[in-house]
Design an enzyme around this catalytic site. Sequence first.
Site, short mmCIF file in Angstrom:
data_model
loop_
_atom_site.label_atom_id
_atom_site.label_comp_id
_atom_site.label_asym_id
_atom_site.label_seq_id
_atom_site.Cartn_x
_atom_site.Cartn_y
_atom_site.Cartn_z
N ASP A 168 51.42 97.55 3.74
CA ASP A 168 50.99 96.60 4.77
C ASP A 168 51.11 97.21 6.16
OD1 ASP A 168 50.83 94.63 2.74
OD2 ASP A 168 53.00 94.33 2.89
N ALA A 169 51.88 98.30 6.25
CA ALA A 169 52.12 98.88 7.58
C ALA A 169 52.20 100.39 7.52
CB ALA A 169 53.42 98.33 8.15
#
Length: 302
Positions: free
Chosen positions: A22-23
């Site tokens: 997600d990051a």
Amino acid sequence: LPDPPCGLLTADAARSLVDSVDAFLFDCDGVIWKGDKLIEGVPEAMELLRKLGKKLVFVTNNSRKSRRQYSKKFKSLGLEVTEEEIFTSSFAAAMFLKLNHFPPEKKVYVVGEDGILEELKLAGFECFGGPEDGNKNIKLEADFYFEHDKSVGAVVVGLDQYFNYYKMQYARICISENPGCLFIATNRDPTGHMTSAQEWPGAGTMVAAVSCSVQKEPIVVGKPSSFLMDFLLKSFNLETSRMCMVGDRLDTDILFGQNTGCKTLLVLSGCTALPELLDASNKIHPDLYTYSVYDLVGLLQK
Ligand code: PLP
Ligand code: CA
């Protein structure tokens, strides 16, 4: 060449990496820029990852600037990054003291530059030292006694381009004579891109000098210490197993990613060359490696 103990980033690997996180945590020097020069393809890679809904966070060991100053640097390179998305070793030093309830009546002596002083002041600490300090005309005569402030409860050592013998002595006396005085290192990088054209001695060299004189190891708050990760996780709703650390240095960036449970991607656009990665003596193996972040753009669009 033997197969490296990690995989080259292929189109399939890039797709599965992007799907599994997600990051992206980006190291700065050697990944985003080299000194003050933007690395080719960075804006395109950042734009693409943001379009894909990924959170981008930036983690630098360079203690010379504060988060506010780095946000300006990003802007000057045409990159829109907020202070909250930047984690520096100068900020880490201030947050370490805050988290450890450093008494407000105690002072911090800084061997380092403005970034550290700014972050310490923003966190409410009284500090002195910094680049201006140390221009004293010391004469090492037999009866010369060097006085110091007994209320110094922590010494923070980072990169200081005006590092000198006076500062080394001030740090040494505080650490060895003030009871309980903390010895904090922003980072231990042996070198850094002080200019775009050349590497120069890094904070690690100054930390080593102080460490040698006090015969003590410092508390390191920058990469590869996992200390900054707690702040990162508190700031964003993320889990480390769904994050990828992208860096150019094995013993700071890749180790930081591994210490905190992130996936890791080594880029060869900075200080690590392929032979070093492949060398049998290297024990730090990223999950994946590629030439630069620009490769993500080409591979994800295949
Ligand atoms: N410290 C100093 C003084 C530097 O100049 C650099 C890189 O330029 C670094 C540390 C490493 O910074 P980063 O963690 O962004 O690679
Ligand atoms: Ca780097």
